[in-house]
Design a protein around this motif. Sequence first.
Motif, PDB file in Angstrom:
ATOM      1  N   ASN A  60       0.821  -1.198   0.000  1.00 42.50           N
ATOM      2  CA  ASN A  60       0.000   0.000   0.000  1.00 42.50           C
ATOM      3  C   ASN A  60       0.867   1.265   0.000  1.00 42.50           C
ATOM      4  O   ASN A  60       0.599   2.216  -0.735  1.00 42.50           O
ATOM      5  N   ALA A  61       1.920   1.283   0.806  1.00 42.12           N
ATOM      6  CA  ALA A  61       2.820   2.453   0.859  1.00 42.12           C
ATOM      7  C   ALA A  61       3.524   2.637  -0.479  1.00 42.12           C
ATOM      8  O   ALA A  61       3.653   3.762  -0.971  1.00 42.12           O
ATOM      9  N   LYS A  62       3.969   1.551  -1.088  1.00 44.48           N
ATOM     10  CA  LYS A  62       4.664   1.665  -2.376  1.00 44.48           C
ATOM     11  C   LYS A  62       3.711   2.094  -3.485  1.00 44.48           C
ATOM     12  O   LYS A  62       4.125   2.765  -4.427  1.00 44.48           O
ATOM     13  N   SER A  63       2.438   1.763  -3.352  1.00 42.20           N
ATOM     14  CA  SER A  63       1.443   2.255  -4.301  1.00 42.20           C
ATOM     15  C   SER A  63       1.303   3.774  -4.176  1.00 42.20           C
ATOM     16  O   SER A  63       1.191   4.489  -5.175  1.00 42.20           O
ATOM     17  N   GLU A  64       1.315   4.267  -2.945  1.00 43.84           N
ATOM     18  CA  GLU A  64       1.279   5.716  -2.718  1.00 43.84           C
ATOM     19  C   GLU A  64       2.503   6.388  -3.342  1.00 43.84           C
ATOM     20  O   GLU A  64       2.404   7.452  -3.949  1.00 43.84           O
ATOM     21  N   LEU A  65       3.648   5.752  -3.198  1.00 41.67           N
ATOM     22  CA  LEU A  65       4.887   6.283  -3.769  1.00 41.67           C
ATOM     23  C   LEU A  65       4.804   6.301  -5.297  1.00 41.67           C
ATOM     24  O   LEU A  65       5.249   7.262  -5.939  1.00 41.67           O
ATOM     25  N   ALA A  66       4.216   5.278  -5.880  1.00 43.44           N
ATOM     26  CA  ALA A  66       4.057   5.234  -7.336  1.00 43.44           C
ATOM     27  C   ALA A  66       3.196   6.396  -7.824  1.00 43.44           C
ATOM     28  O   ALA A  66       3.475   6.998  -8.874  1.00 43.44           O
ATOM     29  N   GLN A  67       2.166   6.739  -7.057  1.00 40.25           N
ATOM     30  CA  GLN A  67       1.327   7.874  -7.424  1.00 40.25           C
ATOM     31  C   GLN A  67       2.117   9.181  -7.377  1.00 40.25           C
ATOM     32  O   GLN A  67       1.927  10.065  -8.216  1.00 40.25           O
ATOM     33  N   LEU A  68       3.027   9.300  -6.415  1.00 38.40           N
ATOM     34  CA  LEU A  68       3.880  10.500  -6.350  1.00 38.40           C
ATOM     35  C   LEU A  68       4.798  10.585  -7.556  1.00 38.40           C
ATOM     36  O   LEU A  68       5.061  11.668  -8.069  1.00 38.40           O
ATOM     37  N   ARG A  69       5.307   9.430  -8.007  1.00 31.38           N
ATOM     38  CA  ARG A  69       6.166   9.409  -9.199  1.00 31.38           C
ATOM     39  C   ARG A  69       5.401   9.907 -10.424  1.00 31.38           C
ATOM     40  O   ARG A  69       5.934  10.665 -11.234  1.00 31.38           O
ATOM     41  N   VAL A  70       4.143   9.484 -10.554  1.00 32.70           N
ATOM     42  CA  VAL A  70       3.320   9.940 -11.680  1.00 32.70           C
ATOM     43  C   VAL A  70       3.112  11.446 -11.579  1.00 32.70           C
ATOM     44  O   VAL A  70       3.248  12.165 -12.579  1.00 32.70           O
ATOM     45  N   LEU A  71       2.810  11.937 -10.394  1.00 32.88           N
ATOM     46  CA  LEU A  71       2.631  13.375 -10.210  1.00 32.88           C
ATOM     47  C   LEU A  71       3.905  14.131 -10.578  1.00 32.88           C
ATOM     48  O   LEU A  71       3.856  15.140 -11.286  1.00 32.88           O
ATOM     49  N   ALA A  72       5.056  13.664 -10.115  1.00 31.83           N
ATOM     50  CA  ALA A  72       6.326  14.335 -10.422  1.00 31.83           C
ATOM     51  C   ALA A  72       6.557  14.389 -11.931  1.00 31.83           C
ATOM     52  O   ALA A  72       6.980  15.414 -12.474  1.00 31.83           O
ATOM     53  N   ARG A  73       6.254  13.275 -12.619  1.00 34.97           N
ATOM     54  CA  ARG A  73       6.428  13.231 -14.075  1.00 34.97           C
ATOM     55  C   ARG A  73       5.478  14.213 -14.760  1.00 34.97           C
ATOM     56  O   ARG A  73       5.862  14.932 -15.691  1.00 34.97           O
ATOM     57  N   LYS A  74       4.235  14.282 -14.295  1.00 33.28           N
ATOM     58  CA  LYS A  74       3.260  15.212 -14.877  1.00 33.28           C
ATOM     59  C   LYS A  74       3.692  16.660 -14.667  1.00 33.28           C
ATOM     60  O   LYS A  74       3.518  17.498 -15.553  1.00 33.28           O
ATOM     61  N   ILE A  75       4.243  16.974 -13.511  1.00 35.84           N
ATOM     62  CA  ILE A  75       4.716  18.335 -13.248  1.00 35.84           C
ATOM     63  C   ILE A  75       5.873  18.675 -14.180  1.00 35.84           C
ATOM     64  O   ILE A  75       5.918  19.765 -14.761  1.00 35.84           O
ATOM     65  N   GLU A  76       6.810  17.743 -14.353  1.00 33.09           N
ATOM     66  CA  GLU A  76       7.924  17.977 -15.288  1.00 33.09           C
ATOM     67  C   GLU A  76       7.413  18.226 -16.694  1.00 33.09           C
ATOM     68  O   GLU A  76       7.864  19.155 -17.374  1.00 33.09           O
ATOM     69  N   GLU A  77       6.474  17.403 -17.151  1.00 31.77           N
ATOM     70  CA  GLU A  77       5.909  17.569 -18.487  1.00 31.77           C
ATOM     71  C   GLU A  77       5.206  18.914 -18.631  1.00 31.77           C
ATOM     72  O   GLU A  77       5.318  19.575 -19.674  1.00 31.77           O
ATOM     73  N   PHE A  78       4.511  19.330 -17.596  1.00 30.66           N
ATOM     74  CA  PHE A  78       3.822  20.616 -17.629  1.00 30.66           C
ATOM     75  C   PHE A  78       4.816  21.750 -17.825  1.00 30.66           C
ATOM     76  O   PHE A  78       4.633  22.611 -18.677  1.00 30.66           O
ATOM     77  N   TRP A  79       5.885  21.759 -17.020  1.00 25.92           N
ATOM     78  CA  TRP A  79       6.841  22.864 -17.117  1.00 25.92           C
ATOM     79  C   TRP A  79       7.627  22.815 -18.415  1.00 25.92           C
ATOM     80  O   TRP A  79       8.009  23.854 -18.946  1.00 25.92           O
ATOM     81  N   GLU A  80       7.855  21.619 -18.957  1.00 27.69           N
ATOM     82  CA  GLU A  80       8.526  21.523 -20.255  1.00 27.69           C
ATOM     83  C   GLU A  80       7.660  22.118 -21.364  1.00 27.69           C
ATOM     84  O   GLU A  80       8.165  22.757 -22.276  1.00 27.69           O
ATOM     85  N   SER A  81       6.341  21.920 -21.295  1.00 30.55           N
ATOM     86  CA  SER A  81       5.453  22.433 -22.332  1.00 30.55           C
ATOM     87  C   SER A  81       5.097  23.909 -22.116  1.00 30.55           C
ATOM     88  O   SER A  81       4.888  24.647 -23.080  1.00 30.55           O
ATOM     89  N   GLU A  82       5.017  24.354 -20.882  1.00 34.17           N
ATOM     90  CA  GLU A  82       4.609  25.725 -20.569  1.00 34.17           C
ATOM     91  C   GLU A  82       5.779  26.701 -20.469  1.00 34.17           C
ATOM     92  O   GLU A  82       5.594  27.897 -20.523  1.00 34.17           O
ATOM     93  N   GLY A  83       6.963  26.193 -20.268  1.00 32.72           N
ATOM     94  CA  GLY A  83       8.098  27.068 -20.021  1.00 32.72           C
ATOM     95  C   GLY A  83       8.149  27.464 -18.559  1.00 32.72           C
ATOM     96  O   GLY A  83       7.245  27.137 -17.785  1.00 32.72           O
ATOM     97  N   PRO A  84       9.186  28.176 -18.169  1.00 29.81           N
ATOM     98  CA  PRO A  84       9.332  28.540 -16.759  1.00 29.81           C
ATOM     99  C   PRO A  84       8.250  29.537 -16.342  1.00 29.81           C
ATOM    100  O   PRO A  84       7.736  30.287 -17.163  1.00 29.81           O
ATOM    101  N   PRO A  85       7.928  29.550 -15.062  1.00 27.42           N
ATOM    102  CA  PRO A  85       6.918  30.517 -14.602  1.00 27.42           C
ATOM    103  C   PRO A  85       7.435  31.938 -14.735  1.00 27.42           C
ATOM    104  O   PRO A  85       8.636  32.196 -14.630  1.00 27.42           O
ATOM    105  N   ARG A  86       6.526  32.862 -15.033  1.00 23.55           N
ATOM    106  CA  ARG A  86       6.901  34.276 -15.161  1.00 23.55           C
ATOM    107  C   ARG A  86       6.440  35.024 -13.916  1.00 23.55           C
ATOM    108  O   ARG A  86       5.411  34.684 -13.334  1.00 23.55           O
ATOM    109  N   ALA A  87       7.197  36.034 -13.565  1.00 19.69           N
ATOM    110  CA  ALA A  87       6.805  36.878 -12.426  1.00 19.69           C
ATOM    111  C   ALA A  87       5.540  37.643 -12.796  1.00 19.69           C
ATOM    112  O   ALA A  87       5.345  38.026 -13.943  1.00 19.69           O
TER     113      ALA A  87
END
Length: 90
Positions: A60-87
């Motif tokens: 169960n704990a490792k399943s939770e960790l797997a979900q975090l890995r998916v989230l981290a990958r989605k965040i990376e993909e988002f910033w790669e497509s959107e570019g860095p945040p602007r002030a």
Amino acid sequence: MVTTLPDPLEPICEAFHLFPGGVTVCVVTTRCGFSVLGQSTPSDPAEFSAEAGKRAAQKNAKSELAQLRVLARKIEEFWESEGPPRASGD
């Protein structure tokens, strides 16, 4: 030469605790210091097995960790497509 960085979500520590009634928890701590919690509860406390409880809580704990890995990958993909945040105000 390509340098491989350590995986920040690599599990480096697991701790288990058994509560009365067969409830088992597993805390998995990652290299970056983040912890996830897994738990298991026997359907019949009379048939409780400590080893089975530990395996289920760990899974169960490792399943939770797997979900975090998916989230981290989605965040990376988002910033790669959107570019860095602007002030604001730019």
